[in-house]
Design an enzyme around this catalytic site. Structure first.
Site, PDB file in Angstrom:
ATOM      1  CE1 TYR A 154      -3.561  -2.634   0.538  1.00  0.00           C
ATOM      2  CE2 TYR A 154      -2.614  -3.053   2.695  1.00  0.00           C
ATOM      3  CZ  TYR A 154      -3.498  -3.389   1.691  1.00  0.00           C
ATOM      4  OH  TYR A 154      -4.312  -4.467   1.841  1.00  0.00           O
ATOM      5  CE  LYS A 188      -6.442  -8.567   8.890  1.00  0.00           C
ATOM      6  NZ  LYS A 188      -7.482  -8.354   7.887  1.00  0.00           N
ATOM      7  CG  ASP A 207     -14.200 -11.621   5.553  1.00  0.00           C
ATOM      8  OD1 ASP A 207     -13.494 -12.052   6.476  1.00  0.00           O
ATOM      9  OD2 ASP A 207     -13.749 -10.941   4.611  1.00  0.00           O
ATOM     10  CE1 TYR A 267      -8.666  -4.952   1.496  1.00  0.00           C
ATOM     11  CE2 TYR A 267      -8.863  -6.513   3.307  1.00  0.00           C
ATOM     12  CZ  TYR A 267      -8.138  -5.981   2.255  1.00  0.00           C
ATOM     13  OH  TYR A 267      -6.901  -6.474   1.964  1.00  0.00           O
TER      14      TYR A 267
HETATM   15  C1  LIG Z   1      -7.499  -8.702   6.404  1.00  0.00           C
HETATM   16  C2  LIG Z   1      -8.806  -9.150   5.869  1.00  0.00           C
HETATM   17  C3  LIG Z   1      -8.889 -10.084   4.816  1.00  0.00           C
HETATM   18  C4  LIG Z   1      -7.667 -10.583   4.090  1.00  0.00           C
HETATM   19  O1  LIG Z   1      -6.841 -11.349   4.883  1.00  0.00           O
HETATM   20  P1  LIG Z   1      -5.308 -11.573   4.410  1.00  0.00           P
HETATM   21  O2  LIG Z   1      -4.784 -12.559   5.405  1.00  0.00           O
HETATM   22  O3  LIG Z   1      -4.649 -10.234   4.488  1.00  0.00           O
HETATM   23  O4  LIG Z   1      -5.356 -12.103   3.023  1.00  0.00           O
HETATM   24  C5  LIG Z   1     -10.139 -10.510   4.434  1.00  0.00           C
HETATM   25  N1  LIG Z   1     -11.252 -10.071   5.024  1.00  0.00           N
HETATM   26  C6  LIG Z   1     -11.225  -9.170   6.041  1.00  0.00           C
HETATM   27  C7  LIG Z   1     -12.495  -8.736   6.662  1.00  0.00           C
HETATM   28  C8  LIG Z   1     -10.000  -8.667   6.479  1.00  0.00           C
HETATM   29  O5  LIG Z   1      -9.975  -7.765   7.452  1.00  0.00           O
END
Ligand SMILES: *Cc1c(COP(=O)(O)O)cnc(C)c1O
Length: 401
Positions: free
Chosen positions: A6, A250, A223, A133
């Protein structure tokens, strides 16, 4: 030469070089810093946690990694059993991958193929949220809605396969009325939209989404890569409203090793389970089910449970609300707090330019983006350290820049 994320490499200021880390602290040669954003929201137990380190070391004595094609092993079996019993409802079927983006790709591919396997070939569309996102890979960019991350997709023009709506029940009902027979899934970051600007919305929206998904046979995908493991003040938002597919990443490994999981419910799993080989799920990341990642994830979940992290998170929220209570500034549009997340949204991004260095000098690592100054602290943070993070944010506004 490292190409950093970024960043415009030509104008980027040099990053802080970390030489050690312990608990909530990051160390450079000359400065100690409270990590107020948990290394992109993942390091929930802090750094160099003795039990997490030990879990990895013990596994390392046996093997670091074996593939899951034709092979299996105890850490991945135990982790899938743990998730099966720990996650709500019949979210029982764990597909592992190496990052959140890939795990979201897996969820979207599953949702599409679920209907292809049933010969419902018109269901090619995905409903998603404005400001969403879901990662930086191509399909996750497409279901995402963030110009600042994903403008490169404009090269293809508007997608025929994704519809974005605001987090309003009326818009939700209209979208289902218009597209229900073409949708395979509705994907959301539940309650808290992270990278799109720490936007928070009400559970009633998700409850209505669940009803509409049931009514029209559309799969609901949460997600929870960012929101999972307590960040919103709920263990998982999936504890409140049950999705058909849940994505975790994460904090899954306590921020130690990149790993993620896409968890399907029985209905989705059974949509693939039959005598036709072409109905199999054809996907397999090289490092899925990595043994070190599974071991550290198991230990991370154990700490989360045995040390009553939900009460730590409630305490973080309580302190944050108390400290931010009387705080306001004409340059601030809104202060938002949910669980262990606080965000100060300003009207103009210029208002927070320079904050990172200001915080650095005061012993806090922060990484504001666009109009958002925020903190998502490790859950093991002490009260004094949390207050320091919050006071540094407030202090910025008390000084003329
Ligand atoms: C960070 C994130 C992702 C992507 O995860 P990566 O391990 O960086 O590929 C997907 N969805 C959400 C909601 C996120 O915060």
């Amino acid at each position: 030469m490292i190409w950093y994320p970024y960043e415009q490499m030509k104008t980027m200021k040099s990053p802080y070089k970390i030489i050690n880390a312990n608990g909530v602290y990051l160390y450079t040669e000359t400065q100690e810093l409270i990590d107020s954003i948990s290394s992109w929201w993942s390091v929930i137990h802090g750094y160099k946690h003795p039990e997490l380190n030990q879990a990895i070391q013990t596994q390392l004595e046996k093997f670091a990694h074996v593939m899951l094609g034709s092979l299996t092993h105890e850490p991945v079996q135990t982790l899938s059993e743990k998730l099966q019993s720990w996650l709500p409802g019949d979210l029982d079927y764990c597909f592992f991958s190496d990052s959140g983006s890939v795990a979201v790709e897996v969820a979207l591919k599953m949702a599409l193929q679920y209907f292809m396997n049933r010969n419902e070939t018109d269901r090619t569309m995905v409903l998603a949220l404005e400001h969403a996102y879901h990662g930086d890979t191509f399909k996750t960019m497409e279901v995402g809605d963030d110009e600042d991350y994903h403008f490169v997709l404009n090269a293809y023009g508007k997608s025929r396969y994704v519809v974005h709506i605001p987090t309003e029940i009326e818009a939700l009902e209209q979208a289902f009325a218009a597209y229900h027979d073409r949708l395979n899934c509705f994907i959301v970051e539940p309650l808290l939209q992270g990278a799109g600007g720490m936007r928070m919305y009400d559970i009633s929206f998700l409850k209505r989404a669940r009803e509409l998904c049931d009514q029209y046979g559309v799969l609901l995908v949460f997600d929870e890569v960012a929101t999972g493991f307590g960040r919103t003040g709920n263990r998982f938002v999936a504890d409140l409203v049950l999705p058909d597919i849940l994505v975790l990443g994460k904090a899954l490994t306590g921020g130690y090793i990149g790993h993620a999981v896409t968890v399907a419910n029985r209905k989705v799993y059974e949509g693939f389970y039959d005598d036709d080989p072409s109905h199999a799920f054809m996907h397999g990341p090289t490092f899925m089910g990595n043994a070190l990642a599974c071991r550290v994830a198991l230990k991370s979940i154990e700490l989360f449970e045995t040390q009553d992290y939900m009460s730590k998170i409630r305490k973080i929220e309580e302190i944050t609300r108390r400290e931010m209570k009387a705080f306001s500034d004409p340059r601030i549009k809104e202060v938002r707090i949910m669980g262990a997340c606080v965000c100060i949204e300003v009207y103009h991004s210029d208002t927070i330019k320079g904050y990172q260095q200001f915080a650095y000098e005061r012993g806090v690592f922060s990484r504001p983006f666009l109009n958002y100054m925020y903190a998502m602290v490790p859950y093991v943070i002490g009260e004094a350290e949390l207050i320091k993070v919050l006071c540094t944010m407030k202090e910025w506004f008390s000084i003329k820049h």
